[in-house]
Design an enzyme around this catalytic site. Structure first.
Site, PDB file in Angstrom:
ATOM      1  N   GLU A   1      -5.437   3.867   7.978  1.00 52.92           N
ATOM      2  CA  GLU A   1      -5.134   3.568   6.564  1.00 52.92           C
ATOM      3  C   GLU A   1      -5.786   4.665   5.705  1.00 52.92           C
ATOM      4  OE1 GLU A   1      -4.043   0.308   4.923  1.00 52.92           O
ATOM      5  OE2 GLU A   1      -4.165   1.645   3.202  1.00 52.92           O
TER       6      GLU A   1
ATOM      7  N   ARG B   1       0.843  -1.230   0.000  1.00 51.96           N
ATOM      8  CA  ARG B   1       0.000   0.000   0.000  1.00 51.96           C
ATOM      9  C   ARG B   1       0.864   1.261   0.000  1.00 51.96           C
ATOM     10  NH1 ARG B   1      -2.403  -3.769  -0.505  1.00 51.96           N
ATOM     11  NH2 ARG B   1      -4.323  -4.519   0.449  1.00 51.96           N
TER      12      ARG B   1
ATOM     13  N   SER C   1     -11.013  -0.634   4.864  1.00 52.75           N
ATOM     14  CA  SER C   1     -10.226  -0.809   6.099  1.00 52.75           C
ATOM     15  C   SER C   1      -9.818   0.561   6.639  1.00 52.75           C
ATOM     16  CB  SER C   1      -8.958  -1.613   5.813  1.00 52.75           C
ATOM     17  OG  SER C   1      -9.316  -2.826   5.219  1.00 52.75           O
TER      18      SER C   1
HETATM   19  C1  LIG Z   1     -15.591  -1.033   0.631  1.00 58.23           C
HETATM   20  C2  LIG Z   1     -14.143  -0.754   0.317  1.00 58.23           C
HETATM   21  C3  LIG Z   1     -13.278  -1.806   0.089  1.00 58.23           C
HETATM   22  C4  LIG Z   1     -11.930  -1.575  -0.218  1.00 58.23           C
HETATM   23  N1  LIG Z   1     -11.120  -2.648  -0.444  1.00 58.23           N
HETATM   24  C5  LIG Z   1      -9.819  -2.455  -0.767  1.00 58.23           C
HETATM   25  C6  LIG Z   1      -8.954  -3.563  -1.056  1.00 58.23           C
HETATM   26  O1  LIG Z   1      -9.366  -4.713  -1.052  1.00 58.23           O
HETATM   27  N2  LIG Z   1      -7.655  -3.294  -1.349  1.00 58.23           N
HETATM   28  C7  LIG Z   1      -7.159  -2.025  -1.390  1.00 58.23           C
HETATM   29  O2  LIG Z   1      -5.971  -1.843  -1.696  1.00 58.23           O
HETATM   30  N3  LIG Z   1      -7.950  -0.944  -1.132  1.00 58.23           N
HETATM   31  C8  LIG Z   1      -9.265  -1.136  -0.815  1.00 58.23           C
HETATM   32  N4  LIG Z   1     -10.073  -0.059  -0.552  1.00 58.23           N
HETATM   33  C9  LIG Z   1      -9.492   1.303  -0.526  1.00 58.23           C
HETATM   34  C10 LIG Z   1      -9.671   2.099  -1.835  1.00 58.23           C
HETATM   35  O3  LIG Z   1     -10.654   1.527  -2.656  1.00 58.23           O
HETATM   36  C11 LIG Z   1      -8.364   2.214  -2.619  1.00 58.23           C
HETATM   37  O4  LIG Z   1      -7.376   2.850  -1.842  1.00 58.23           O
HETATM   38  C12 LIG Z   1      -8.545   2.976  -3.936  1.00 58.23           C
HETATM   39  O5  LIG Z   1      -7.404   2.839  -4.755  1.00 58.23           O
HETATM   40  C13 LIG Z   1      -8.834   4.466  -3.749  1.00 58.23           C
HETATM   41  O6  LIG Z   1      -9.223   4.967  -5.009  1.00 58.23           O
HETATM   42  P1  LIG Z   1      -9.973   6.342  -5.181  1.00 58.23           P
HETATM   43  O7  LIG Z   1     -10.090   6.615  -6.627  1.00 58.23           O
HETATM   44  O8  LIG Z   1     -11.247   6.307  -4.428  1.00 58.23           O
HETATM   45  O9  LIG Z   1      -8.928   7.334  -4.538  1.00 58.23           O
HETATM   46  P2  LIG Z   1      -9.104   8.489  -3.449  1.00 58.23           P
HETATM   47  O10 LIG Z   1      -9.561   7.869  -2.164  1.00 58.23           O
HETATM   48  O11 LIG Z   1      -9.912   9.589  -4.003  1.00 58.23           O
HETATM   49  O12 LIG Z   1      -7.596   8.964  -3.309  1.00 58.23           O
HETATM   50  C14 LIG Z   1      -6.613   8.138  -2.740  1.00 58.23           C
HETATM   51  C15 LIG Z   1      -5.261   8.852  -2.847  1.00 58.23           C
HETATM   52  O13 LIG Z   1      -4.859   8.898  -4.220  1.00 58.23           O
HETATM   53  C16 LIG Z   1      -4.600  10.253  -4.606  1.00 58.23           C
HETATM   54  N5  LIG Z   1      -5.025  10.364  -6.000  1.00 58.23           N
HETATM   55  C17 LIG Z   1      -6.239  10.109  -6.524  1.00 58.23           C
HETATM   56  N6  LIG Z   1      -6.218  10.205  -7.867  1.00 58.23           N
HETATM   57  C18 LIG Z   1      -4.957  10.566  -8.211  1.00 58.23           C
HETATM   58  C19 LIG Z   1      -4.288  10.824  -9.453  1.00 58.23           C
HETATM   59  N7  LIG Z   1      -4.891  10.707 -10.622  1.00 58.23           N
HETATM   60  N8  LIG Z   1      -2.983  11.197  -9.407  1.00 58.23           N
HETATM   61  C20 LIG Z   1      -2.321  11.294  -8.227  1.00 58.23           C
HETATM   62  N9  LIG Z   1      -2.889  11.073  -7.031  1.00 58.23           N
HETATM   63  C21 LIG Z   1      -4.189  10.690  -7.015  1.00 58.23           C
HETATM   64  C22 LIG Z   1      -5.401  11.107  -3.648  1.00 58.23           C
HETATM   65  O14 LIG Z   1      -4.823  12.401  -3.511  1.00 58.23           O
HETATM   66  C23 LIG Z   1      -5.282  10.305  -2.374  1.00 58.23           C
HETATM   67  O15 LIG Z   1      -4.059  10.586  -1.735  1.00 58.23           O
HETATM   68  C24 LIG Z   1     -11.431  -0.252  -0.271  1.00 58.23           C
HETATM   69  C25 LIG Z   1     -12.307   0.823  -0.038  1.00 58.23           C
HETATM   70  C26 LIG Z   1     -13.663   0.576   0.235  1.00 58.23           C
HETATM   71  C27 LIG Z   1     -14.584   1.742   0.428  1.00 58.23           C
END
Ligand SMILES: Cc1cc2nc3c(=O)[nH]c(=O)nc-3n(C[C@H](O)[C@H](O)[C@H](O)COP(=O)(O)OP(=O)(O)OC[C@H]3O[C@@H](n4cnc5c(N)ncnc54)[C@H](O)[C@@H]3O)c2cc1C
Length: 332
Positions: free
Chosen positions: A328, A162, A229
């Protein structure tokens, strides 16, 4: 390019916090992003994806940037390995569904993870024994400091659990597209417990099994707000692990010994043993089926409810086990 002021972010965070930002800018291409007059935008500037790893602790005083770069290009050279270039604004699971539908192997274990492709490469998302770094060949970015596009090889991305150099770069690099490699040849990864007996005849059948398992354990953000998480699994010294065991007499503490001798303990177990499963604070609640997840149970939880529940969990785990949990989920 879309630019709005006093923008409602409820649909852009999976906790469904009713928060606003001073300015919201969504761009469709690298050209649009590079033509943005960053100096004129309210500060600070934060790029987000689907907001599935974020907790907005209140209204955001600056500018939220969001990518609408949404293309998927296959470079089909007739080889077993197929390069795919994907725009950062593509929904991660829509991509996985398409890859599995075409019979390409590699991403199926990462089914149903919320969020967008750009953030997936920032977070090095992982599940069921696979991380996105296993598929990435390179990442294209826009450097907000130097104001120019740039590229990184997978080695330069500094991936760990991560972790990535993007997470450490304080928002300097906006990911604009990601180059992945998927495989035409069967490449099932079933070593993770729970997947051993699944039908691995196609990536789509593995995806179906993964989705089934995930749905039984995790809340669907469209029904129940959460950010997955909430805490990291703590990594502690062997001496601290002995103290954890002493604090749980008669119990076998689940753990995983790392190659450096440190011990990883599931945060969910620690939280559960402190009696927090199902615990409520205002509209927030520790998820009954998985105590590592905090949910917006009422749909009306305020950021303060989640922060207070977090504070109580951290204090309680610390008091009983001497372990400090870290979130996290990124707090903004
Ligand atoms: C129900 C649920 C289950 C999940 N299960 C998992 C799992 O199994 N495994 C796992 O790894 N994660 C899991 N996650 C966490 C999450 O889905 C991941 O971390 C995901 O990659 C976040 O994506 P996002 O587009 O929502 O990013 P955001 O939450 O919007 O952003 C995350 C980070 O990325 C940065 N960011 C976003 N877009 C860009 C870009 N284009 N360029 C540079 N920086 C950027 C943001 O500034 C921030 O720091 C889960 C979340 C939920 C709600």
């Amino acid at each position: 390019m879309r630019k709005e002021f006093n923008f409602d972010l409820s649909a852009l965070n999976t906790f469904r916090m009713k928060v606003r930002c001073a300015c919201f800018v969504e761009y469709q291409s690298v050209d649009e992003l590079s033509s943005l007059d960053l100096d004129s935008l309210p500060k600070p500037i934060k790029h987000i994806g689907g907001g599935s790893n974020l907790l907005f602790t209140g209204d955001f005083p600056g500018t939220i940037l969001h990518s609408a770069i949404r293309y998927i290009k296959y470079v089909d050279l007739g080889l077993d390995e197929v390069p795919v270039v994907v725009g950062a604004g593509v929904t991660w699971d829509a991509l996985v569904e398409e890859l599995c539908g075409y019979g390409f192997w590699g991403a199926e274990n990462l089914s149903l993870i919320p969020g967008e492709v750009g953030a997936a490469a920032v977070q090095n998302i992982g599940a069921y024994g696979v991380e996105i770094k296993d598929l990435i060949s390179g990442v294209s970015c826009y450097d907000l400091q130097e104001r120019r596009p740039c590229k990184f090889s997978v080695a330069e991305c500094g991936y760990g659990y991560r972790e990535s150099m993007f997470k450490e770069s304080d928002g300097r690099y906006v990911i604009t597209s990601v180059l992945l490699r998927v495989s035409r040849k069967p490449r099932p990864r079933l070593e993770y417990k729970g997947l051993a007996d699944v039908d691995a005849s196609s990536p789509a059948s593995v995806r179906e099994a993964v989705i089934g398992i995930r749905r039984s354990k995790l809340p669907d953000p469209s029904d129940l707000g959460s950010a997955g998480s909430f805490f990291k699994n703590p990594v502690i010294s062997a001496a601290d692990f002995v103290r954890v065991c002493d604090a749980a007499p008669g119990e076998t503490v689940p753990h995983y010994v790392l190659s450096n001798g440190f011990v990883k303990v599931p945060a969910a177990w620690l939280i559960d043993r402190c009696g927090f499963r199902g615990e409520r604070e205002g509209g927030a609640q520790v998820y009954e089926r998985q105590p590592l997840v905090i949910v917006n149970a009422s749909g009306e939880a305020a950021p303060g409810d989640i922060l207070e529940l977090e504070r109580r969990i951290v204090a309680s785990v610390n008091e009983r086990f001497g372990v400090t949990l870290s979130p996290e989920v990124e707090h903004i």
